[in-house]
Design an enzyme around this catalytic site. Sequence first.
Site, PDB file in Angstrom:
ATOM      1  CE  LYS A 199     -10.091   1.246  -0.349  1.00 20.02           C
ATOM      2  NZ  LYS A 199      -9.485   0.628  -1.515  1.00 20.02           N
ATOM      3  CB  SER A 201       4.208 -10.077  10.088  1.00 20.28           C
ATOM      4  OG  SER A 201       2.837 -10.065   9.507  1.00 20.28           O
ATOM      5  CE1 TYR A 232       5.412  -5.993   6.162  1.00 18.66           C
ATOM      6  CE2 TYR A 232       4.036  -7.959   6.497  1.00 18.66           C
ATOM      7  CZ  TYR A 232       4.683  -6.897   6.973  1.00 18.66           C
ATOM      8  OH  TYR A 232       4.375  -6.686   8.273  1.00 18.66           O
ATOM      9  CB  ILE A 286       9.479   6.615  16.097  1.00 14.76           C
ATOM     10  CG1 ILE A 286       9.094   7.316  17.115  1.00 14.76           C
ATOM     11  CG2 ILE A 286      10.264   7.580  14.821  1.00 14.76           C
ATOM     12  CD1 ILE A 286       9.038   6.602  18.313  1.00 14.76           C
ATOM     13  CG  HIS A 319      -1.119  -4.787  15.698  1.00  8.83           C
ATOM     14  ND1 HIS A 319      -0.700  -5.655  15.056  1.00  8.83           N
ATOM     15  CD2 HIS A 319      -0.257  -3.907  15.808  1.00  8.83           C
ATOM     16  CE1 HIS A 319       0.620  -5.231  14.771  1.00  8.83           C
ATOM     17  NE2 HIS A 319       0.975  -4.192  15.227  1.00  8.83           N
ATOM     18  CD  GLU A 330      -0.063 -10.740   5.418  1.00 10.61           C
ATOM     19  OE1 GLU A 330       0.146 -11.215   4.474  1.00 10.61           O
ATOM     20  OE2 GLU A 330      -1.130 -10.240   5.906  1.00 10.61           O
TER      21      GLU A 330
HETATM   22  P1  GDP Z   1      -2.465  -7.006   5.432  1.00  9.35           P
HETATM   23  O1  GDP Z   1      -3.248  -8.041   6.222  1.00  9.35           O
HETATM   24  O2  GDP Z   1      -1.339  -6.691   6.026  1.00  9.35           O
HETATM   25  O3  GDP Z   1      -2.392  -7.204   4.049  1.00  9.35           O
HETATM   26  O4  GDP Z   1      -3.512  -5.723   5.830  1.00  9.35           O
HETATM   27  P2  GDP Z   1      -4.646  -5.051   4.897  1.00  9.35           P
HETATM   28  O5  GDP Z   1      -5.415  -4.201   5.810  1.00  9.35           O
HETATM   29  O6  GDP Z   1      -3.879  -4.189   3.710  1.00  9.35           O
HETATM   30  O7  GDP Z   1      -5.442  -6.208   4.141  1.00  9.35           O
HETATM   31  C1  GDP Z   1      -6.321  -7.066   4.798  1.00  9.35           C
HETATM   32  C2  GDP Z   1      -7.089  -8.011   3.750  1.00  9.35           C
HETATM   33  O8  GDP Z   1      -8.118  -6.923   3.291  1.00  9.35           O
HETATM   34  C3  GDP Z   1      -6.263  -8.411   2.589  1.00  9.35           C
HETATM   35  O9  GDP Z   1      -6.674  -9.687   2.344  1.00  9.35           O
HETATM   36  C4  GDP Z   1      -6.669  -7.709   1.294  1.00  9.35           C
HETATM   37  O10 GDP Z   1      -6.785  -8.278   0.150  1.00  9.35           O
HETATM   38  C5  GDP Z   1      -8.015  -7.393   1.903  1.00  9.35           C
HETATM   39  N1  GDP Z   1      -8.748  -6.029   1.014  1.00  9.35           N
HETATM   40  C6  GDP Z   1      -9.909  -5.953   0.249  1.00  9.35           C
HETATM   41  N2  GDP Z   1     -10.018  -4.846  -0.137  1.00  9.35           N
HETATM   42  C7  GDP Z   1      -8.897  -3.849   0.063  1.00  9.35           C
HETATM   43  C8  GDP Z   1      -8.564  -2.863  -0.036  1.00  9.35           C
HETATM   44  O11 GDP Z   1      -9.257  -1.941  -0.617  1.00  9.35           O
HETATM   45  N3  GDP Z   1      -7.419  -2.428   0.531  1.00  9.35           N
HETATM   46  C9  GDP Z   1      -6.737  -3.117   1.270  1.00  9.35           C
HETATM   47  N4  GDP Z   1      -5.648  -2.719   1.902  1.00  9.35           N
HETATM   48  N5  GDP Z   1      -7.086  -4.391   1.758  1.00  9.35           N
HETATM   49  C10 GDP Z   1      -7.959  -5.090   1.042  1.00  9.35           C
END
Ligand code: GDP
Length: 328
Positions: free
Chosen positions: A194, A127, A151, A9, A181, A129
């Site tokens: 980020k 997901s 995951y 939640i 999303h 993924e």
């Molecule tokens: P995910 O699809 O659930 O893994 O969502 P994320 O937002 O964590 O990551 C999306 C993609 O961004 C992945 O392919 C990561 O390898 C890439 N990526 C590149 N740089 C970064 C980073 O600094 N942080 C995260 N979280 N992902 C990154």
Amino acid sequence: MPRAFITGITGQDGQHLAEFLHSKGYQVFGMLKGQNNPRALQFRDEFPYVELVPGDLADLPSLVSALEYAQPDEVYNLGAISFVAMSFGQAELTSNITGLGVLRMLEAVRMVGGTQNNKIRFYQASSSEMFGKVREVPQNELTPFHPRSPYGCAKVFGHDITVNYRESYDIFACSGILFNHEGPRRGLEFVTRKISNAAARIKLGVQDELVMGNLDAKRDWGFAGDYVRAMWLMLQQDAPDDYVVATGETHSIEEFLTLAFAEAGLDDWHRYVRQDPKFFRPAEVDFLIGDPKKAQDKLGWTREVDFPALVRMMVRHDLEVEASRLKK
Ligand code: GDP
């Protein structure tokens, strides 16, 4: 008044779904884990209409008690260890919560009232993924899975056990295969938030660089507020089924960077971005793009927020939040 019970939640989707169901006239219960959960206080302030019920996806008796208390018509299982990068370091925990947690929730639904004579309808947050090293492009409900992270593996188990409980025990159980999303409520560990947060902070002079991992990956990014509507629609159908929810478009991380930095009024993101191997993953999902045709045709679902509008919304939100933090 219909009653809904949501795990996860305090997460992004839990918040959007609680808001949406409340607007539809539902009484909303949310499961909260842990002793003195740090997210509880802020959540209570923002969502006074949600009744929080203690429970933990690692603890079946607590799930049974929570459902007995809430007596829900609908259960949405959104709770998980949801960060792919973290799942490599804590694979067993991820398997337990993200994978076995689904089995426990389904058992609780079955025990408290999920079979033919009873009424609970169950939604499992599956997901994209699960598609991982994709076998076809775009991915639909029949595309084979090839997960690339603990995951993803745990989500495949959660998906399969949901289908199995539907077929074995006649539970009204649906699995929504949601592609990424995002939105202003996304955790700062995910790449979109980020970037939007860093663009805002760099613009305001409180940060000077952004350290990233692999910039070549592509994702099918939609707005979380649109996606929770699809979850609800699945549970309003005559029969349970599984649906891909996606935009049907894919964008690279570089495209996200370009739009986000421009929205923040910064000219060239290359000046601020540095790559560091510590943000690379042992195995990567390179190319996700979903085919939402079934959800569009059968649920009448469409997204309202497109990619540029999503990036704009996130950057504007972060500019506001960071600016008001500076004033304090
Ligand atoms: P995910 O699809 O659930 O893994 O969502 P994320 O937002 O964590 O990551 C999306 C993609 O961004 C992945 O392919 C990561 O390898 C890439 N990526 C590149 N740089 C970064 C980073 O600094 N942080 C995260 N979280 N992902 C990154």
